[in-house]
Design a protein around this motif. Structure first.
Motif, PDB file in Angstrom:
ATOM      1  N   LEU A 143      66.797  31.201  22.968  1.00 14.49           N
ATOM      2  CA  LEU A 143      65.790  32.324  22.881  1.00 14.49           C
ATOM      3  C   LEU A 143      65.326  32.773  24.152  1.00 14.49           C
ATOM      4  O   LEU A 143      64.961  33.760  24.506  1.00 14.49           O
ATOM      5  CB  LEU A 143      64.622  31.859  21.943  1.00 14.49           C
ATOM      6  CG  LEU A 143      64.992  31.371  20.306  1.00 14.49           C
ATOM      7  CD1 LEU A 143      63.871  30.876  19.692  1.00 14.49           C
ATOM      8  CD2 LEU A 143      65.435  32.772  19.848  1.00 14.49           C
ATOM      9  N   ARG A 144      64.939  31.559  25.095  1.00 17.07           N
ATOM     10  CA  ARG A 144      64.694  32.005  26.388  1.00 17.07           C
ATOM     11  C   ARG A 144      65.703  32.940  27.234  1.00 17.07           C
ATOM     12  O   ARG A 144      65.148  33.781  27.916  1.00 17.07           O
ATOM     13  CB  ARG A 144      64.233  30.704  27.293  1.00 17.07           C
ATOM     14  CG  ARG A 144      63.242  29.992  26.865  1.00 17.07           C
ATOM     15  CD  ARG A 144      63.124  28.683  27.769  1.00 17.07           C
ATOM     16  NE  ARG A 144      61.884  28.093  27.512  1.00 17.07           N
ATOM     17  CZ  ARG A 144      61.732  26.698  27.964  1.00 17.07           C
ATOM     18  NH1 ARG A 144      62.495  26.154  28.842  1.00 17.07           N
ATOM     19  NH2 ARG A 144      60.575  26.021  27.607  1.00 17.07           N
ATOM     20  N   ILE A 158      67.453  38.251  29.598  1.00 14.75           N
ATOM     21  CA  ILE A 158      68.175  39.264  29.747  1.00 14.75           C
ATOM     22  C   ILE A 158      67.422  40.497  29.113  1.00 14.75           C
ATOM     23  O   ILE A 158      67.556  41.624  30.155  1.00 14.75           O
ATOM     24  CB  ILE A 158      69.460  39.010  28.606  1.00 14.75           C
ATOM     25  CG1 ILE A 158      70.347  37.646  29.244  1.00 14.75           C
ATOM     26  CG2 ILE A 158      70.404  40.137  28.715  1.00 14.75           C
ATOM     27  CD1 ILE A 158      71.349  37.262  28.106  1.00 14.75           C
ATOM     28  N   ASN A 159      66.766  40.380  28.065  1.00 18.87           N
ATOM     29  CA  ASN A 159      65.827  41.434  27.918  1.00 18.87           C
ATOM     30  C   ASN A 159      64.905  42.209  29.103  1.00 18.87           C
ATOM     31  O   ASN A 159      64.732  43.315  29.164  1.00 18.87           O
ATOM     32  CB  ASN A 159      65.144  41.420  26.345  1.00 18.87           C
ATOM     33  CG  ASN A 159      66.056  41.492  25.260  1.00 18.87           C
ATOM     34  OD1 ASN A 159      66.877  42.531  25.330  1.00 18.87           O
ATOM     35  ND2 ASN A 159      66.099  40.557  24.452  1.00 18.87           N
ATOM     36  N   ASN A 181      76.387  28.414  19.572  1.00 22.18           N
ATOM     37  CA  ASN A 181      76.685  29.118  18.248  1.00 22.18           C
ATOM     38  C   ASN A 181      77.028  30.730  18.598  1.00 22.18           C
ATOM     39  O   ASN A 181      76.467  31.371  19.496  1.00 22.18           O
ATOM     40  CB  ASN A 181      75.449  28.995  17.213  1.00 22.18           C
ATOM     41  CG  ASN A 181      74.213  29.722  17.721  1.00 22.18           C
ATOM     42  OD1 ASN A 181      74.260  30.865  17.418  1.00 22.18           O
ATOM     43  ND2 ASN A 181      73.279  29.025  18.043  1.00 22.18           N
ATOM     44  N   HIS A 182      77.465  31.380  17.600  1.00 23.66           N
ATOM     45  CA  HIS A 182      77.953  32.881  17.919  1.00 23.66           C
ATOM     46  C   HIS A 182      76.940  33.757  17.703  1.00 23.66           C
ATOM     47  O   HIS A 182      76.629  35.081  18.328  1.00 23.66           O
ATOM     48  CB  HIS A 182      79.121  33.159  16.677  1.00 23.66           C
ATOM     49  CG  HIS A 182      80.264  32.403  16.933  1.00 23.66           C
ATOM     50  ND1 HIS A 182      81.075  32.663  18.096  1.00 23.66           N
ATOM     51  CD2 HIS A 182      81.008  31.597  16.384  1.00 23.66           C
ATOM     52  CE1 HIS A 182      82.085  31.784  17.998  1.00 23.66           C
ATOM     53  NE2 HIS A 182      82.020  31.180  16.917  1.00 23.66           N
ATOM     54  N   TYR A 201      73.250  37.723  20.187  1.00 24.80           N
ATOM     55  CA  TYR A 201      71.833  38.201  20.853  1.00 24.80           C
ATOM     56  C   TYR A 201      71.935  38.502  22.276  1.00 24.80           C
ATOM     57  O   TYR A 201      71.488  39.628  22.774  1.00 24.80           O
ATOM     58  CB  TYR A 201      71.017  37.102  20.598  1.00 24.80           C
ATOM     59  CG  TYR A 201      70.411  37.104  18.971  1.00 24.80           C
ATOM     60  CD1 TYR A 201      70.494  38.165  18.371  1.00 24.80           C
ATOM     61  CD2 TYR A 201      70.252  36.017  18.341  1.00 24.80           C
ATOM     62  CE1 TYR A 201      70.315  38.215  16.779  1.00 24.80           C
ATOM     63  CE2 TYR A 201      69.562  35.766  17.217  1.00 24.80           C
ATOM     64  CZ  TYR A 201      69.923  36.898  16.378  1.00 24.80           C
ATOM     65  OH  TYR A 201      69.308  36.881  14.873  1.00 24.80           O
ATOM     66  N   TRP A 202      72.750  37.972  23.156  1.00 27.37           N
ATOM     67  CA  TRP A 202      72.860  37.685  24.494  1.00 27.37           C
ATOM     68  C   TRP A 202      73.678  39.094  25.067  1.00 27.37           C
ATOM     69  O   TRP A 202      72.918  39.687  25.567  1.00 27.37           O
ATOM     70  CB  TRP A 202      73.271  36.654  25.174  1.00 27.37           C
ATOM     71  CG  TRP A 202      72.796  35.242  24.863  1.00 27.37           C
ATOM     72  CD1 TRP A 202      71.336  35.069  24.517  1.00 27.37           C
ATOM     73  CD2 TRP A 202      73.196  33.910  25.080  1.00 27.37           C
ATOM     74  NE1 TRP A 202      70.903  33.839  24.479  1.00 27.37           N
ATOM     75  CE2 TRP A 202      72.135  33.114  24.900  1.00 27.37           C
ATOM     76  CE3 TRP A 202      74.357  33.585  25.859  1.00 27.37           C
ATOM     77  CZ2 TRP A 202      72.322  31.557  24.938  1.00 27.37           C
ATOM     78  CZ3 TRP A 202      74.483  32.123  25.853  1.00 27.37           C
ATOM     79  CH2 TRP A 202      73.493  31.142  25.552  1.00 27.37           C
TER      80      TRP A 202
END
Length: 156
Positions: free
Chosen positions: A106-107, A112-113, A143-144, A149-150
């Motif tokens: 999540l970090r 990236i965002n 995990n995919h 998300y990245w």
């Protein structure tokens, strides 16, 4: 140039304001890897977003004025660069995050965002690529969904 009305996140990244615990960005960037792993309220300050954090709902949220001020302030840009380099060092020097699921995923999405928003697409893509290289070197354990998300964060 810094304008006091631009907000707490701009002041923090410009190096003239502190977070809710009285820490300056330079203090946080001096954390050990163990502190980076164990402390959970710094990432929202180093890599802010215009959306409320579910993990730290009391953390400030970026405003349009702050986004523009941070982009225009060399001091804030320098802090973002140093924060990016420090987080990459943390991810290179540790491997607990290189597993199927971990809070660091999540970090990474947040970083990236935030980079895309405050430093540009190139900075976000460079960070994303560096993280993927670490993932690939470790045998692709993540995990995919996190990987997706990245990728979405880097592409948006």
């Amino acid at each position: 140039m810094f304008e006091p009305s631009s907000g707490p996140l701009h002041a923090y990244l410009a190096g003239i304001g502190c977070d809710h615990r009285g820490r300056y960005a330079a203090d946080v960037l001096g954390f050990s890897n163990q502190q980076f792993e164990a402390v959970h309220d710094y990432i929202q300050w180093l890599f802010p977003l215009p959306t409320r954090s579910a993990a730290q709902p009391g953390a400030p949220v970026l405003t349009r004025a702050e986004i523009e001020a941070i982009r225009a302030d060399r001091r804030a840009s320098d802090t973002l660069l140093k924060a990016t380099e420090r987080m990459l060092r943390f991810y290179r020097e540790t491997n607990d995050w290189l597993r199927w699921q971990d809070h660091n995923h999540l970090r990474i999405t947040r970083i990236i965002n935030s980079l895309r928003l405050l430093a540009g697409t190139d900075a976000a893509c460079r960070f994303h690529e560096a993280i993927l290289a670490l993932h690939d070197a470790a045998g692709a354990p993540i995990n995919h969904q996190s990987l997706r998300y990245w990728a979405e964060a880097a592409e948006n």
